[in-house]
Scaffold this motif. Structure first.
Motif, PDB file in Angstrom:
ATOM      1  N   ILE A 102      18.728 -33.177   2.693  1.00 16.03           N
ATOM      2  CA  ILE A 102      19.387 -33.917   1.616  1.00 16.03           C
ATOM      3  C   ILE A 102      18.762 -33.522   0.286  1.00 16.03           C
ATOM      4  N   VAL A 103      19.597 -33.582  -0.751  1.00 15.52           N
ATOM      5  CA  VAL A 103      19.096 -33.417  -2.120  1.00 15.52           C
ATOM      6  C   VAL A 103      18.971 -34.817  -2.709  1.00 15.52           C
ATOM      7  N   ASN A 104      17.777 -35.149  -3.161  1.00 13.34           N
ATOM      8  CA  ASN A 104      17.532 -36.483  -3.708  1.00 13.34           C
ATOM      9  C   ASN A 104      17.943 -36.554  -5.178  1.00 13.34           C
ATOM     10  N   ALA A 105      18.039 -37.772  -5.671  1.00 12.77           N
ATOM     11  CA  ALA A 105      18.472 -37.998  -7.057  1.00 12.77           C
ATOM     12  C   ALA A 105      17.543 -37.285  -8.052  1.00 12.77           C
ATOM     13  N   ASP A 106      16.265 -37.152  -7.699  1.00 13.74           N
ATOM     14  CA  ASP A 106      15.303 -36.509  -8.613  1.00 13.74           C
ATOM     15  C   ASP A 106      15.275 -34.984  -8.470  1.00 13.74           C
ATOM     16  N   GLY A 107      16.202 -34.449  -7.661  1.00 11.65           N
ATOM     17  CA  GLY A 107      16.292 -32.997  -7.545  1.00 11.65           C
ATOM     18  C   GLY A 107      15.441 -32.396  -6.439  1.00 11.65           C
ATOM     19  N   THR A 108      14.567 -33.199  -5.850  1.00  7.29           N
ATOM     20  CA  THR A 108      13.794 -32.691  -4.716  1.00  7.29           C
ATOM     21  C   THR A 108      14.679 -32.694  -3.467  1.00  7.29           C
ATOM     22  N   VAL A 109      14.211 -31.977  -2.441  1.00 13.79           N
ATOM     23  CA  VAL A 109      14.969 -31.857  -1.188  1.00 13.79           C
ATOM     24  C   VAL A 109      14.125 -32.451  -0.058  1.00 13.79           C
ATOM     25  N   SER A 110      14.793 -33.078   0.905  1.00 14.11           N
ATOM     26  CA  SER A 110      14.098 -33.640   2.063  1.00 14.11           C
ATOM     27  C   SER A 110      14.768 -33.202   3.352  1.00 14.11           C
ATOM     28  N   THR A 111      13.969 -33.043   4.390  1.00 12.57           N
ATOM     29  CA  THR A 111      14.490 -32.773   5.732  1.00 12.57           C
ATOM     30  C   THR A 111      13.589 -33.491   6.729  1.00 12.57           C
ATOM     31  N   PRO A 112      14.165 -33.980   7.837  1.00 11.24           N
ATOM     32  CA  PRO A 112      13.374 -34.799   8.766  1.00 11.24           C
ATOM     33  C   PRO A 112      12.203 -34.050   9.405  1.00 11.24           C
ATOM     34  N   GLU A 113      11.135 -34.777   9.645  1.00 10.31           N
ATOM     35  CA  GLU A 113      10.033 -34.206  10.426  1.00 10.31           C
ATOM     36  C   GLU A 113      10.448 -34.285  11.894  1.00 10.31           C
ATOM     37  N   LEU A 114       9.998 -33.321  12.694  1.00  9.62           N
ATOM     38  CA  LEU A 114      10.530 -33.142  14.053  1.00  9.62           C
ATOM     39  C   LEU A 114       9.434 -33.166  15.113  1.00  9.62           C
ATOM     40  N   SER A 115       8.422 -33.987  14.911  1.00  7.87           N
ATOM     41  CA  SER A 115       7.318 -33.985  15.873  1.00  7.87           C
ATOM     42  C   SER A 115       7.668 -34.727  17.168  1.00  7.87           C
ATOM     43  N   GLN A 116       8.685 -35.597  17.121  1.00  9.16           N
ATOM     44  CA  GLN A 116       9.020 -36.406  18.297  1.00  9.16           C
ATOM     45  C   GLN A 116      10.268 -35.922  19.018  1.00  9.16           C
ATOM     46  N   CYS A 117      11.162 -35.282  18.296  1.00  6.39           N
ATOM     47  CA  CYS A 117      12.399 -34.772  18.882  1.00  6.39           C
ATOM     48  C   CYS A 117      13.047 -33.843  17.864  1.00  6.39           C
ATOM     49  N   GLY A 118      14.076 -33.140  18.302  1.00  5.81           N
ATOM     50  CA  GLY A 118      14.777 -32.217  17.401  1.00  5.81           C
ATOM     51  C   GLY A 118      14.286 -30.789  17.548  1.00  5.81           C
ATOM     52  N   ILE A 119      15.059 -29.885  16.992  1.00  3.50           N
ATOM     53  CA  ILE A 119      14.730 -28.458  17.046  1.00  3.50           C
ATOM     54  C   ILE A 119      14.424 -27.968  15.633  1.00  3.50           C
ATOM     55  N   ALA A 120      13.292 -27.302  15.503  1.00  2.75           N
ATOM     56  CA  ALA A 120      12.900 -26.744  14.201  1.00  2.75           C
ATOM     57  C   ALA A 120      13.624 -25.422  14.009  1.00  2.75           C
ATOM     58  N   GLY A 121      14.757 -25.472  13.341  1.00  2.00           N
ATOM     59  CA  GLY A 121      15.626 -24.306  13.208  1.00  2.00           C
ATOM     60  C   GLY A 121      15.013 -23.186  12.379  1.00  2.00           C
ATOM     61  N   ILE A 122      15.446 -21.975  12.721  1.00  2.00           N
ATOM     62  CA  ILE A 122      14.995 -20.790  11.977  1.00  2.00           C
ATOM     63  C   ILE A 122      15.546 -20.857  10.554  1.00  2.00           C
TER      64      ILE A 122
END
Lengths: 269, 269
Positions: free
Chosen positions: A180-200
Protein backbone atom coordinates in the motif's frame (compact mmCIF):
# COMPACT_ATOMS: atom_id res chain seq x y z
CA UNK A 1 7.82 -29.39 -22.28
CA UNK A 2 8.59 -31.12 -18.98
CA UNK A 3 11.86 -32.51 -17.70
CA UNK A 4 12.07 -34.82 -14.69
CA UNK A 5 15.64 -35.33 -13.51
CA UNK A 6 16.89 -34.11 -16.86
CA UNK A 7 14.74 -36.42 -18.95
CA UNK A 8 11.83 -35.19 -21.08
CA UNK A 9 8.63 -36.80 -19.84
CA UNK A 10 5.05 -35.97 -18.91
CA UNK A 11 4.95 -38.21 -15.89
CA UNK A 12 6.09 -38.49 -12.32
CA UNK A 13 6.48 -41.70 -10.31
CA UNK A 14 3.36 -42.14 -8.17
CA UNK A 15 5.56 -42.76 -5.13
CA UNK A 16 7.06 -39.27 -5.19
CA UNK A 17 6.65 -37.48 -1.86
CA UNK A 18 5.84 -34.29 -3.74
CA UNK A 19 2.49 -35.86 -4.52
CA UNK A 20 2.03 -37.86 -1.32
CA UNK A 21 2.79 -35.09 1.19
CA UNK A 22 3.49 -31.92 -0.79
CA UNK A 23 7.06 -32.59 0.34
CA UNK A 24 8.98 -30.15 -1.82
CA UNK A 25 9.43 -26.58 -3.00
CA UNK A 26 8.85 -24.68 -6.23
CA UNK A 27 9.44 -21.48 -8.09
CA UNK A 28 7.64 -19.80 -10.97
CA UNK A 29 10.17 -17.95 -13.09
CA UNK A 30 9.50 -15.55 -15.92
CA UNK A 31 11.63 -16.17 -19.01
CA UNK A 32 12.25 -13.14 -21.21
CA UNK A 33 14.40 -13.29 -24.32
CA UNK A 34 15.43 -16.78 -23.28
CA UNK A 35 16.72 -15.56 -19.92
CA UNK A 36 15.24 -16.63 -16.58
CA UNK A 37 14.58 -13.42 -14.66
CA UNK A 38 15.77 -12.90 -11.09
CA UNK A 39 17.31 -16.35 -11.27
CA UNK A 40 19.68 -15.79 -8.35
CA UNK A 41 16.83 -14.78 -6.06
CA UNK A 42 14.73 -17.75 -7.18
CA UNK A 43 17.64 -20.10 -6.50
CA UNK A 44 18.17 -18.46 -3.12
CA UNK A 45 14.53 -18.93 -2.10
CA UNK A 46 14.46 -22.50 -3.41
CA UNK A 47 17.57 -23.31 -1.37
CA UNK A 48 16.04 -21.68 1.70
CA UNK A 49 13.03 -23.99 1.31
CA UNK A 50 15.11 -27.10 0.75
CA UNK A 51 17.23 -26.33 3.77
CA UNK A 52 14.20 -25.61 5.97
CA UNK A 53 12.61 -28.91 4.95
CA UNK A 54 15.89 -30.81 5.30
CA UNK A 55 15.98 -31.82 1.64
CA UNK A 56 19.52 -32.23 0.29
CA UNK A 57 20.01 -29.75 -2.52
CA UNK A 58 21.03 -31.09 -5.91
CA UNK A 59 24.36 -29.65 -7.08
CA UNK A 60 24.16 -25.98 -7.98
CA UNK A 61 25.83 -26.56 -11.35
CA UNK A 62 23.31 -29.26 -12.23
CA UNK A 63 20.37 -27.03 -11.34
CA UNK A 64 21.72 -24.15 -13.41
CA UNK A 65 22.53 -26.36 -16.35
CA UNK A 66 19.03 -27.83 -16.40
CA UNK A 67 17.46 -24.37 -16.19
CA UNK A 68 19.63 -23.18 -19.07
CA UNK A 69 18.51 -26.18 -21.12
CA UNK A 70 14.85 -25.47 -20.36
CA UNK A 71 15.17 -21.79 -21.27
CA UNK A 72 17.17 -22.31 -24.45
CA UNK A 73 15.32 -21.09 -27.53
CA UNK A 74 12.46 -19.63 -25.51
CA UNK A 75 11.37 -16.04 -25.99
CA UNK A 76 8.84 -15.10 -23.33
CA UNK A 77 7.72 -18.12 -21.38
CA UNK A 78 6.99 -19.37 -17.87
CA UNK A 79 9.30 -21.79 -16.13
CA UNK A 80 7.85 -23.83 -13.30
CA UNK A 81 10.59 -25.38 -11.20
CA UNK A 82 9.83 -28.02 -8.58
CA UNK A 83 12.25 -29.92 -6.35
CA UNK A 84 10.69 -32.64 -4.21
CA UNK A 85 12.24 -34.94 -1.63
CA UNK A 86 11.82 -37.79 -4.13
CA UNK A 87 10.50 -41.30 -3.60
CA UNK A 88 10.91 -43.22 -0.39
CA UNK A 89 9.34 -45.94 1.69
CA UNK A 90 5.77 -45.64 2.89
CA UNK A 91 5.29 -43.16 5.74
CA UNK A 92 6.24 -39.62 6.68
CA UNK A 93 9.83 -40.38 7.69
CA UNK A 94 11.86 -38.20 5.30
CA UNK A 95 15.07 -40.13 5.87
CA UNK A 96 13.90 -43.00 3.68
CA UNK A 97 13.87 -40.83 0.54
CA UNK A 98 16.66 -41.71 -1.84
CA UNK A 99 17.18 -38.61 -3.91
CA UNK A 100 15.35 -35.35 -4.64
CA UNK A 101 13.30 -35.12 -7.83
CA UNK A 102 13.99 -32.16 -10.11
CA UNK A 103 11.10 -31.04 -12.29
CA UNK A 104 11.14 -28.26 -14.88
CA UNK A 105 8.19 -27.27 -16.99
CA UNK A 106 8.14 -24.56 -19.65
CA UNK A 107 4.72 -23.10 -20.53
CA UNK A 108 3.60 -20.30 -22.83
CA UNK A 109 3.68 -16.83 -21.28
CA UNK A 110 0.54 -15.96 -19.29
CA UNK A 111 -1.12 -13.19 -21.26
CA UNK A 112 -3.20 -11.03 -18.95
CA UNK A 113 -5.21 -8.15 -20.40
CA UNK A 114 -3.01 -5.03 -20.54
CA UNK A 115 -5.82 -3.24 -18.69
CA UNK A 116 -4.90 -4.95 -15.45
CA UNK A 117 -1.58 -3.14 -15.33
CA UNK A 118 -2.90 0.07 -16.88
CA UNK A 119 -6.31 0.85 -15.38
CA UNK A 120 -5.92 -1.49 -12.43
CA UNK A 121 -7.80 -4.46 -11.04
CA UNK A 122 -10.75 -5.18 -8.81
CA UNK A 123 -9.50 -6.84 -5.63
CA UNK A 124 -11.75 -9.25 -3.71
CA UNK A 125 -11.54 -9.81 0.04
CA UNK A 126 -11.21 -13.54 0.75
CA UNK A 127 -12.79 -15.22 3.75
CA UNK A 128 -10.21 -18.03 3.76
CA UNK A 129 -7.55 -17.23 6.37
CA UNK A 130 -3.91 -18.24 6.50
CA UNK A 131 -2.77 -20.24 9.51
CA UNK A 132 0.29 -19.12 11.47
CA UNK A 133 3.05 -21.64 10.84
CA UNK A 134 6.46 -19.95 11.10
CA UNK A 135 8.22 -23.19 10.16
CA UNK A 136 6.68 -23.00 6.68
CA UNK A 137 6.38 -19.24 6.18
CA UNK A 138 8.12 -17.21 3.48
CA UNK A 139 9.32 -19.84 1.04
CA UNK A 140 7.28 -21.59 -1.60
CA UNK A 141 6.47 -25.17 -0.66
CA UNK A 142 3.98 -27.56 -2.23
CA UNK A 143 1.36 -27.35 0.56
CA UNK A 144 -0.90 -24.77 -1.03
CA UNK A 145 -4.45 -25.73 -0.09
CA UNK A 146 -5.03 -22.40 1.63
CA UNK A 147 -4.31 -20.61 -1.63
CA UNK A 148 -6.59 -22.97 -3.54
CA UNK A 149 -9.44 -22.36 -1.08
CA UNK A 150 -8.92 -18.59 -1.19
CA UNK A 151 -8.74 -18.53 -4.99
CA UNK A 152 -11.97 -20.52 -5.25
CA UNK A 153 -13.86 -17.70 -3.55
CA UNK A 154 -13.96 -15.26 -6.45
CA UNK A 155 -14.76 -15.45 -10.15
CA UNK A 156 -13.96 -13.35 -13.18
CA UNK A 157 -15.41 -10.17 -11.62
CA UNK A 158 -12.18 -9.91 -9.66
CA UNK A 159 -8.60 -10.32 -10.81
CA UNK A 160 -7.09 -11.13 -7.42
CA UNK A 161 -8.15 -11.70 -3.81
CA UNK A 162 -6.69 -10.33 -0.60
CA UNK A 163 -6.01 -12.88 2.14
CA UNK A 164 -5.76 -12.30 5.90
CA UNK A 165 -4.52 -14.40 8.80
CA UNK A 166 -6.74 -15.46 11.72
CA UNK A 167 -5.85 -12.27 13.59
CA UNK A 168 -7.46 -10.33 10.76
CA UNK A 169 -4.17 -8.91 9.52
CA UNK A 170 -3.60 -8.64 5.79
CA UNK A 171 -0.88 -10.99 4.49
CA UNK A 172 -0.91 -11.23 0.69
CA UNK A 173 -2.93 -11.92 -2.45
CA UNK A 174 -3.79 -15.50 -3.41
CA UNK A 175 -0.94 -15.47 -5.97
CA UNK A 176 0.76 -12.16 -5.26
CA UNK A 177 2.11 -9.84 -2.59
CA UNK A 178 0.34 -6.67 -1.56
CA UNK A 179 1.74 -3.18 -1.05
CA UNK A 180 0.00 0.00 0.00
CA UNK A 181 0.99 3.61 -0.53
CA UNK A 182 0.32 5.60 2.62
CA UNK A 183 -0.98 9.16 2.79
CA UNK A 184 2.54 10.40 3.66
CA UNK A 185 3.99 8.84 0.52
CA UNK A 186 5.71 5.94 2.24
CA UNK A 187 4.97 2.35 1.17
CA UNK A 188 4.06 -0.61 3.38
CA UNK A 189 3.90 -4.36 2.83
CA UNK A 190 3.03 -7.08 5.36
CA UNK A 191 5.71 -8.89 7.32
CA UNK A 192 5.61 -12.62 6.55
CA UNK A 193 7.22 -14.37 9.50
CA UNK A 194 4.08 -16.36 10.37
CA UNK A 195 2.58 -17.10 6.96
CA UNK A 196 2.67 -15.97 3.35
CA UNK A 197 5.23 -16.18 0.58
CA UNK A 198 8.05 -13.68 0.27
CA UNK A 199 7.75 -12.99 -3.45
CA UNK A 200 10.69 -12.32 -5.73
CA UNK A 201 8.86 -9.30 -7.19
CA UNK A 202 8.14 -8.08 -3.65
CA UNK A 203 11.86 -8.09 -3.06
CA UNK A 204 12.56 -6.30 -6.32
CA UNK A 205 9.92 -3.64 -5.61
CA UNK A 206 11.32 -3.05 -2.11
CA UNK A 207 14.81 -2.71 -3.56
CA UNK A 208 13.62 -0.35 -6.31
CA UNK A 209 11.75 1.83 -3.82
CA UNK A 210 14.92 2.10 -1.78
CA UNK A 211 16.87 3.20 -4.85
CA UNK A 212 14.14 5.75 -5.56
CA UNK A 213 14.46 7.10 -2.04
CA UNK A 214 10.94 6.00 -1.08
CA UNK A 215 10.60 4.48 2.37
CA UNK A 216 9.20 0.93 2.28
CA UNK A 217 8.19 -0.49 5.64
CA UNK A 218 7.60 -4.17 6.34
CA UNK A 219 5.22 -4.54 9.27
CA UNK A 220 1.84 -5.82 10.42
CA UNK A 221 -0.90 -4.48 8.18
CA UNK A 222 -4.52 -4.32 9.27
CA UNK A 223 -7.48 -4.42 6.92
CA UNK A 224 -8.18 -0.83 7.95
CA UNK A 225 -4.65 0.16 6.88
CA UNK A 226 -5.35 -1.24 3.43
CA UNK A 227 -8.84 0.24 3.11
CA UNK A 228 -7.58 3.68 4.11
CA UNK A 229 -4.49 3.53 1.90
CA UNK A 230 -3.78 6.18 -0.69
CA UNK A 231 -3.15 3.38 -3.22
CA UNK A 232 -2.90 -0.41 -3.27
CA UNK A 233 -0.93 -2.65 -5.61
CA UNK A 234 -0.24 -6.33 -6.10
CA UNK A 235 2.98 -7.89 -7.41
CA UNK A 236 4.39 -11.17 -8.62
CA UNK A 237 7.09 -12.32 -11.03
CA UNK A 238 4.69 -12.83 -13.91
CA UNK A 239 2.13 -10.05 -13.51
CA UNK A 240 4.72 -7.47 -12.51
CA UNK A 241 2.71 -4.74 -10.78
CA UNK A 242 -1.06 -4.48 -10.87
CA UNK A 243 -2.56 -1.34 -9.34
CA UNK A 244 -5.85 -1.88 -7.50
CA UNK A 245 -8.64 0.34 -8.78
CA UNK A 246 -11.40 -1.04 -6.58
CA UNK A 247 -11.43 -2.76 -3.21
CA UNK A 248 -14.09 -3.17 -0.58
CA UNK A 249 -16.56 -0.89 -2.36
CA UNK A 250 -14.06 1.95 -2.68
CA UNK A 251 -12.15 3.33 -5.67
CA UNK A 252 -8.43 3.92 -5.60
CA UNK A 253 -6.25 6.17 -7.69
CA UNK A 254 -3.05 5.15 -9.38
CA UNK A 255 -0.38 7.61 -8.25
CA UNK A 256 2.71 8.45 -10.32
CA UNK A 257 4.86 6.27 -8.03
CA UNK A 258 3.16 3.14 -9.38
CA UNK A 259 3.83 4.22 -12.96
CA UNK A 260 7.47 4.78 -12.09
CA UNK A 261 7.71 1.28 -10.61
CA UNK A 262 6.04 -0.17 -13.69
CA UNK A 263 8.48 1.74 -15.86
CA UNK A 264 11.38 0.30 -13.87
CA UNK A 265 9.97 -3.17 -14.50
CA UNK A 266 9.40 -2.42 -18.16
CA UNK A 267 13.07 -1.66 -18.75
CA UNK A 268 13.77 -5.25 -17.73
CA UNK A 269 11.41 -6.91 -20.18
CA UNK B 1 0.42 -52.28 -7.96
CA UNK B 2 -0.90 -48.83 -8.77
CA UNK B 3 -4.05 -47.81 -10.60
CA UNK B 4 -4.66 -44.28 -11.87
CA UNK B 5 -8.25 -43.75 -13.02
CA UNK B 6 -8.66 -47.50 -13.27
CA UNK B 7 -5.57 -48.10 -15.39
CA UNK B 8 -2.49 -49.89 -14.06
CA UNK B 9 0.48 -47.50 -14.21
CA UNK B 10 3.37 -46.23 -12.12
CA UNK B 11 3.04 -42.65 -13.22
CA UNK B 12 0.97 -39.56 -12.73
CA UNK B 13 0.68 -36.63 -15.15
CA UNK B 14 3.05 -33.90 -13.99
CA UNK B 15 0.23 -31.35 -14.28
CA UNK B 16 -1.87 -33.01 -11.56
CA UNK B 17 -2.83 -30.56 -8.83
CA UNK B 18 -2.19 -33.27 -6.25
CA UNK B 19 1.50 -32.72 -6.93
CA UNK B 20 1.40 -28.99 -7.66
CA UNK B 21 -0.59 -27.88 -4.60
CA UNK B 22 -1.34 -30.98 -2.51
CA UNK B 23 -4.85 -30.43 -3.83
CA UNK B 24 -6.51 -33.69 -2.84
CA UNK B 25 -7.32 -36.17 -0.08
CA UNK B 26 -6.22 -39.67 0.82
CA UNK B 27 -6.89 -42.67 3.00
CA UNK B 28 -4.69 -45.51 4.20
CA UNK B 29 -6.80 -48.63 4.49
CA UNK B 30 -5.85 -51.96 6.02
CA UNK B 31 -6.78 -54.96 3.90
CA UNK B 32 -7.33 -58.18 5.81
CA UNK B 33 -8.42 -61.42 4.11
CA UNK B 34 -8.96 -59.40 0.95
CA UNK B 35 -11.39 -57.06 2.68
CA UNK B 36 -10.79 -53.33 3.16
CA UNK B 37 -11.38 -52.65 6.83
CA UNK B 38 -13.66 -49.84 8.04
CA UNK B 39 -14.33 -49.06 4.40
CA UNK B 40 -17.53 -47.10 5.09
CA UNK B 41 -15.73 -44.80 7.52
CA UNK B 42 -12.85 -44.29 5.11
CA UNK B 43 -15.27 -43.41 2.32
CA UNK B 44 -17.10 -41.05 4.68
CA UNK B 45 -13.90 -39.20 5.62
CA UNK B 46 -12.72 -39.06 2.01
CA UNK B 47 -16.06 -37.56 0.99
CA UNK B 48 -15.86 -35.06 3.85
CA UNK B 49 -12.47 -33.94 2.51
CA UNK B 50 -13.62 -33.74 -1.10
CA UNK B 51 -16.65 -31.71 -0.12
CA UNK B 52 -14.60 -29.36 2.08
CA UNK B 53 -12.15 -28.75 -0.75
CA UNK B 54 -14.92 -28.39 -3.31
CA UNK B 55 -13.73 -31.36 -5.37
CA UNK B 56 -16.56 -33.16 -7.18
CA UNK B 57 -16.69 -36.72 -5.91
CA UNK B 58 -16.37 -39.52 -8.46
CA UNK B 59 -19.41 -41.80 -8.47
CA UNK B 60 -19.72 -43.93 -5.36
CA UNK B 61 -20.19 -47.10 -7.40
CA UNK B 62 -17.01 -46.41 -9.37
CA UNK B 63 -14.98 -45.80 -6.21
CA UNK B 64 -16.24 -49.03 -4.63
CA UNK B 65 -15.67 -51.05 -7.74
CA UNK B 66 -12.08 -49.84 -8.06
CA UNK B 67 -11.39 -50.58 -4.41
CA UNK B 68 -12.81 -54.08 -4.83
CA UNK B 69 -10.55 -54.62 -7.84
CA UNK B 70 -7.49 -53.44 -5.90
CA UNK B 71 -8.27 -55.68 -2.92
CA UNK B 72 -9.11 -58.79 -4.93
CA UNK B 73 -6.73 -61.64 -4.22
CA UNK B 74 -4.93 -59.76 -1.44
CA UNK B 75 -4.52 -61.29 2.00
CA UNK B 76 -3.10 -58.70 4.39
CA UNK B 77 -2.04 -55.58 2.57
CA UNK B 78 -2.14 -51.80 2.70
CA UNK B 79 -4.33 -49.81 0.35
CA UNK B 80 -3.39 -46.19 -0.23
CA UNK B 81 -6.23 -44.28 -1.82
CA UNK B 82 -5.77 -40.77 -3.20
CA UNK B 83 -8.28 -38.55 -4.95
CA UNK B 84 -6.90 -35.28 -6.33
CA UNK B 85 -8.64 -32.42 -8.10
CA UNK B 86 -6.93 -33.55 -11.31
CA UNK B 87 -5.12 -31.51 -13.93
CA UNK B 88 -6.07 -27.97 -14.85
CA UNK B 89 -4.65 -24.78 -16.23
CA UNK B 90 -1.72 -23.08 -14.54
CA UNK B 91 -2.61 -21.28 -11.30
CA UNK B 92 -4.50 -21.93 -8.07
CA UNK B 93 -8.00 -21.47 -9.52
CA UNK B 94 -9.63 -24.85 -8.86
CA UNK B 95 -12.41 -24.28 -11.37
CA UNK B 96 -10.08 -24.97 -14.30
CA UNK B 97 -9.58 -28.60 -13.26
CA UNK B 98 -11.30 -31.01 -15.59
CA UNK B 99 -11.83 -34.15 -13.55
CA UNK B 100 -10.58 -35.64 -10.29
CA UNK B 101 -7.78 -38.20 -10.43
CA UNK B 102 -8.35 -41.51 -8.63
CA UNK B 103 -5.23 -43.30 -7.44
CA UNK B 104 -5.08 -46.68 -5.70
CA UNK B 105 -1.89 -48.36 -4.55
CA UNK B 106 -1.63 -51.75 -2.89
CA UNK B 107 1.53 -52.37 -0.82
CA UNK B 108 2.68 -55.25 1.36
CA UNK B 109 1.46 -55.15 4.94
CA UNK B 110 3.61 -53.02 7.24
CA UNK B 111 5.19 -55.46 9.65
CA UNK B 112 6.02 -53.72 12.90
CA UNK B 113 7.76 -55.68 15.67
CA UNK B 114 5.09 -57.41 17.81
CA UNK B 115 6.80 -55.83 20.82
CA UNK B 116 5.34 -52.45 19.98
CA UNK B 117 1.83 -53.67 20.68
CA UNK B 118 2.86 -56.00 23.51
CA UNK B 119 5.44 -54.23 25.68
CA UNK B 120 4.69 -50.77 24.33
CA UNK B 121 6.62 -48.03 22.60
CA UNK B 122 8.87 -45.13 23.48
CA UNK B 123 7.11 -41.88 22.57
CA UNK B 124 9.14 -38.80 21.62
CA UNK B 125 7.96 -35.24 22.17
CA UNK B 126 8.21 -33.30 18.92
CA UNK B 127 9.11 -29.62 18.76
CA UNK B 128 7.29 -29.13 15.46
CA UNK B 129 3.88 -27.61 16.19
CA UNK B 130 0.65 -27.88 14.25
CA UNK B 131 -0.89 -24.64 12.99
CA UNK B 132 -4.55 -23.91 13.72
CA UNK B 133 -6.41 -24.12 10.42
CA UNK B 134 -10.03 -25.19 11.04
CA UNK B 135 -10.74 -25.23 7.30
CA UNK B 136 -8.32 -28.13 6.88
CA UNK B 137 -8.67 -29.92 10.23
CA UNK B 138 -9.91 -33.45 10.74
CA UNK B 139 -9.78 -34.95 7.27
CA UNK B 140 -6.74 -36.30 5.48
CA UNK B 141 -5.53 -33.94 2.76
CA UNK B 142 -2.27 -33.99 0.85
CA UNK B 143 -0.67 -30.99 2.64
CA UNK B 144 1.39 -32.94 5.16
CA UNK B 145 4.62 -30.99 5.63
CA UNK B 146 3.97 -30.53 9.34
CA UNK B 147 3.90 -34.30 9.77
CA UNK B 148 7.07 -34.69 7.70
CA UNK B 149 8.89 -32.11 9.85
CA UNK B 150 7.66 -33.70 13.08
CA UNK B 151 8.60 -37.20 11.95
CA UNK B 152 12.09 -36.02 11.00
CA UNK B 153 12.80 -35.14 14.62
CA UNK B 154 13.24 -38.65 16.00
CA UNK B 155 15.11 -41.76 14.93
CA UNK B 156 14.83 -45.44 15.69
CA UNK B 157 15.07 -44.90 19.47
CA UNK B 158 11.43 -43.88 19.33
CA UNK B 159 8.51 -45.50 17.58
CA UNK B 160 6.27 -42.45 17.44
CA UNK B 161 6.31 -38.74 18.30
CA UNK B 162 3.70 -36.64 20.10
CA UNK B 163 2.81 -33.37 18.41
CA UNK B 164 1.34 -30.22 19.98
CA UNK B 165 -0.23 -27.07 18.61
CA UNK B 166 1.19 -23.57 19.17
CA UNK B 167 -0.84 -23.24 22.37
CA UNK B 168 1.09 -26.18 23.75
CA UNK B 169 -1.92 -28.49 23.68
CA UNK B 170 -1.40 -32.10 22.65
CA UNK B 171 -3.07 -32.98 19.32
CA UNK B 172 -1.88 -36.33 17.97
CA UNK B 173 1.07 -38.50 16.99
CA UNK B 174 2.88 -37.89 13.72
CA UNK B 175 0.97 -40.80 12.13
CA UNK B 176 -1.50 -41.73 14.84
CA UNK B 177 -4.02 -40.43 17.35
CA UNK B 178 -3.31 -40.31 21.07
CA UNK B 179 -5.48 -41.41 23.98
CA UNK B 180 -4.81 -41.27 27.69
CA UNK B 181 -6.31 -43.28 30.52
CA UNK B 182 -7.01 -41.01 33.46
CA UNK B 183 -6.59 -41.90 37.12
CA UNK B 184 -10.37 -42.28 37.47
CA UNK B 185 -10.51 -44.88 34.70
CA UNK B 186 -12.00 -42.60 32.07
CA UNK B 187 -10.28 -42.09 28.73
CA UNK B 188 -9.47 -38.82 26.96
CA UNK B 189 -8.39 -37.92 23.45
CA UNK B 190 -7.77 -34.43 21.99
CA UNK B 191 -10.46 -32.53 20.16
CA UNK B 192 -9.40 -31.84 16.57
CA UNK B 193 -11.41 -28.86 15.39
CA UNK B 194 -8.33 -26.68 14.77
CA UNK B 195 -5.78 -29.20 13.51
CA UNK B 196 -5.03 -32.90 13.43
CA UNK B 197 -6.56 -35.88 11.64
CA UNK B 198 -9.63 -37.65 13.01
CA UNK B 199 -8.40 -41.21 12.60
CA UNK B 200 -10.59 -44.14 11.67
CA UNK B 201 -9.06 -46.19 14.49
CA UNK B 202 -9.68 -43.28 16.87
CA UNK B 203 -13.34 -43.49 15.96
CA UNK B 204 -13.38 -47.26 16.41
CA UNK B 205 -11.68 -47.05 19.80
CA UNK B 206 -14.13 -44.39 20.98
CA UNK B 207 -17.03 -46.55 19.83
CA UNK B 208 -15.59 -49.65 21.47
CA UNK B 209 -15.02 -47.82 24.76
CA UNK B 210 -18.64 -46.71 24.69
CA UNK B 211 -19.77 -50.29 24.19
CA UNK B 212 -17.54 -51.34 27.11
CA UNK B 213 -19.15 -48.71 29.30
CA UNK B 214 -15.92 -46.71 29.61
CA UNK B 215 -16.32 -42.93 29.36
CA UNK B 216 -14.26 -41.43 26.52
CA UNK B 217 -14.02 -37.66 26.53
CA UNK B 218 -12.94 -35.56 23.59
CA UNK B 219 -11.48 -32.28 24.84
CA UNK B 220 -8.42 -30.06 25.01
CA UNK B 221 -5.47 -32.03 26.36
CA UNK B 222 -2.44 -30.35 27.88
CA UNK B 223 1.04 -31.83 27.96
CA UNK B 224 0.66 -32.08 31.73
CA UNK B 225 -2.52 -34.12 31.26
CA UNK B 226 -0.57 -36.60 29.16
CA UNK B 227 2.47 -36.72 31.44
CA UNK B 228 0.31 -37.34 34.49
CA UNK B 229 -1.89 -39.91 32.78
CA UNK B 230 -2.34 -43.40 34.18
CA UNK B 231 -1.60 -44.79 30.72
CA UNK B 232 -1.05 -43.49 27.17
CA UNK B 233 -1.74 -45.18 23.87
CA UNK B 234 -1.50 -44.41 20.16
CA UNK B 235 -3.80 -45.69 17.42
CA UNK B 236 -4.10 -45.87 13.65
CA UNK B 237 -5.67 -48.20 11.11
CA UNK B 238 -2.49 -50.14 10.48
CA UNK B 239 -0.77 -50.28 13.88
CA UNK B 240 -4.02 -50.84 15.76
CA UNK B 241 -3.20 -49.85 19.34
CA UNK B 242 0.31 -49.25 20.66
CA UNK B 243 0.62 -48.71 24.41
CA UNK B 244 3.25 -46.15 25.43
CA UNK B 245 5.78 -47.57 27.89
CA UNK B 246 7.99 -44.49 28.10
CA UNK B 247 7.38 -40.81 27.56
CA UNK B 248 9.17 -37.71 28.76
CA UNK B 249 11.52 -39.68 31.01
CA UNK B 250 8.71 -41.52 32.77
CA UNK B 251 7.53 -45.12 32.56
CA UNK B 252 3.91 -46.04 32.02
CA UNK B 253 2.03 -49.22 32.80
CA UNK B 254 -0.23 -51.04 30.42
CA UNK B 255 -3.56 -51.46 32.23
CA UNK B 256 -6.01 -54.29 31.45
CA UNK B 257 -8.23 -51.85 29.54
CA UNK B 258 -5.63 -51.56 26.79
CA UNK B 259 -5.41 -55.35 26.49
CA UNK B 260 -9.19 -55.52 26.20
CA UNK B 261 -9.13 -52.94 23.41
CA UNK B 262 -6.37 -54.85 21.64
CA UNK B 263 -8.40 -58.03 22.03
CA UNK B 264 -11.40 -56.29 20.46
CA UNK B 265 -9.20 -55.30 17.54
CA UNK B 266 -7.76 -58.78 17.30
CA UNK B 267 -11.15 -60.32 16.72
CA UNK B 268 -11.38 -58.23 13.56
CA UNK B 269 -8.12 -59.36 12.01
Amino acid sequence: MIWVNGVITDNLPMTDRGLLYGDGVWETIGIRRGTPQWLEWHIERLQWGLQTLGIASPHDALLRQEIATACAGQGRAVLKWIVTRGSGQRGYNPHTAAEPTRILQVSPWSEYPADYAFTGIRLALCETRLAHQPRLAGFKHLNRLEQVLARSEFGSDYQEGLVRDYHGNVIEGTMSNVFIVNADGTVSTPELSQCGIAGIMRRYIAQTLEKMGVECHIHTLTLQNVEQAHAIFMTNSLIGLWPVREFSGKSYNIPPLLRELQAALHTLS
